[in-house]
Design a protein around this motif. Structure first.
Motif, PDB file in Angstrom:
ATOM      1  N   GLN A 215       2.161   2.231   0.168  1.00 54.98           N
ATOM      2  CA  GLN A 215       1.771   1.643  -0.833  1.00 54.98           C
ATOM      3  C   GLN A 215       0.780   2.728  -1.635  1.00 54.98           C
ATOM      4  OE1 GLN A 215       0.133  -2.088  -0.819  1.00 54.98           O
ATOM      5  NE2 GLN A 215       1.734  -3.188  -0.141  1.00 54.98           N
TER       6      GLN A 215
ATOM      7  N   THR B 223       4.869   0.014  -4.702  1.00 53.75           N
ATOM      8  CA  THR B 223       5.588   0.864  -3.828  1.00 53.75           C
ATOM      9  C   THR B 223       7.239   0.491  -4.455  1.00 53.75           C
ATOM     10  OG1 THR B 223       6.148   1.046  -1.436  1.00 53.75           O
ATOM     11  CG2 THR B 223       5.801  -1.248  -2.274  1.00 53.75           C
TER      12      THR B 223
ATOM     13  N   ASN C 216       9.573  -4.611   1.788  1.00 45.37           N
ATOM     14  CA  ASN C 216       8.336  -3.512   1.427  1.00 45.37           C
ATOM     15  C   ASN C 216       7.350  -4.255   0.817  1.00 45.37           C
ATOM     16  OD1 ASN C 216       9.803  -1.438   2.489  1.00 45.37           O
ATOM     17  ND2 ASN C 216       9.518  -0.145   0.744  1.00 45.37           N
ATOM     18  N   ASN C 217       7.575  -5.630   0.118  1.00 36.48           N
ATOM     19  CA  ASN C 217       6.366  -6.203  -0.389  1.00 36.48           C
ATOM     20  C   ASN C 217       5.496  -7.060   0.624  1.00 36.48           C
ATOM     21  OD1 ASN C 217       8.131  -8.508  -0.277  1.00 36.48           O
ATOM     22  ND2 ASN C 217       8.849  -8.275  -2.206  1.00 36.48           N
TER      23      ASN C 217
ATOM     24  N   GLY D 122       7.473   1.664   2.949  1.00 31.56           N
ATOM     25  CA  GLY D 122       6.574   0.524   2.530  1.00 31.56           C
ATOM     26  C   GLY D 122       5.279   1.076   2.176  1.00 31.56           C
TER      27      GLY D 122
ATOM     28  N   MET E 159       3.293  -6.472   3.495  1.00 29.33           N
ATOM     29  CA  MET E 159       2.133  -5.519   3.988  1.00 29.33           C
ATOM     30  C   MET E 159       0.983  -6.338   4.280  1.00 29.33           C
ATOM     31  SD  MET E 159       2.205  -2.049   4.800  1.00 29.33           S
ATOM     32  CE  MET E 159       3.023  -1.060   3.767  1.00 29.33           C
TER      33      MET E 159
ATOM     34  N   LYS F 104       3.964  -3.242   8.192  1.00 29.07           N
ATOM     35  CA  LYS F 104       4.984  -3.917   7.106  1.00 29.07           C
ATOM     36  C   LYS F 104       6.089  -4.765   7.942  1.00 29.07           C
ATOM     37  CE  LYS F 104       8.687  -1.412   5.875  1.00 29.07           C
ATOM     38  NZ  LYS F 104       9.803  -2.303   5.666  1.00 29.07           N
TER      39      LYS F 104
END
Lengths: 113, 112
Positions: A102, A94, B97-98, A100, B100, B93
């Motif tokens: 993915q 991502t 963004n990392n 976000g 999740m 989220k």
């Protein structure tokens, strides 16, 4: 179209073997992830990386390591495979910004005997 | 600590009827919620999402509803089709963004 590819769709390894799973993405995404999917447990995060040579442990990192030498490539390593590592392994990527969402690879079904 | 929960492991509906998949979360800092669909031997694919500032998002046959006070979201599929048979994952989220979190998934079966 974003493409995430994984080196193998199916793998069968013996207990104690060192196993390499490779993932490549072609959209210049900063973030890359490795998950395992098991019935009833959903997707569990093993490791993620937010930049080259940077890595962070996820929820279940024990028995695994990772390597990210190039932005597009993220490798998962099972140092000494065990039967409880039999699972579906999914790679995803991502970008740093955005919703976000993915993008996942097709998965590798690993069986350790 | 499972921050995103899908309490129904499976759901079976008749073709043409409505499918409702549910998801609960615990972390009030989640700012985006997503649904993914997964067929066997394939990776999950993104289906629909909703921002925490909205309460509804619609895309064709798929609608996601968000109830922030109840920390609950649902996915409605109307009308359901046999090709919708898959495992559906709810995801949330956090600030980055990392960050999740995925639910355990619900297996939907749509019978012809």
């Amino acid at each position: 179209d974003v493409k995430v590819t994984q080196s193998s769709r199916y793998l069968v390894k013996r207990t104690g073997e060192k196993v390499f799973l490779e993932c490549v993405q072609d959209m210049d995404h900063e973030n890359m992830f490795w998950y395992r999917q098991d019935p009833g447990l959903g997707l569990r995060l093993i490791y993620f990386s937010y930049d080259v040579k940077m890595k962070e442990k996820g929820d279940i990192p024990e028995g695994y390591s990772v390597s990210r030498e190039k932005k597009e490539r993220f490798s998962l390593i099972l140092e000494s495979a065990s039967t409880n590592q039999t699972s579906m392994y999914l790679c995803a990527s991502t970008p740093w910004t955005g919703t976000g969402e993915q993008y996942f690879g097709p998965g590798t079904r690993l069986t350790v005997t | 600590d499972q921050q995103v929960k899908q309490n129904s492991p499976s759901l079976s509906v008749q073709e043409g009827r409505i499918s409702i998949l549910n998801c609960d979360y615990t972390n009030s800092m989640f700012d985006y919620f997503l649904w993914y669909k997964k067929y066997p031997a394939e990776g999950p694919t993104f289906l629909i999402s909703i921002s925490s500032i909205k309460d509804k998002n619609e895309d064709g046959r798929f609608t996601v509803f968000l109830n922030k006070s109840a920390k609950h979201l649902s996915l409605h599929i109307v009308p359901s089709q046999p090709g919708d048979s898959a495992v559906y994952f709810c995801a949330a989220k956090g600030l980055n963004n990392n960050d999740m979190r995925f639910g355990a998934g619900t297996r939907l079966t749509v019978k012809p």
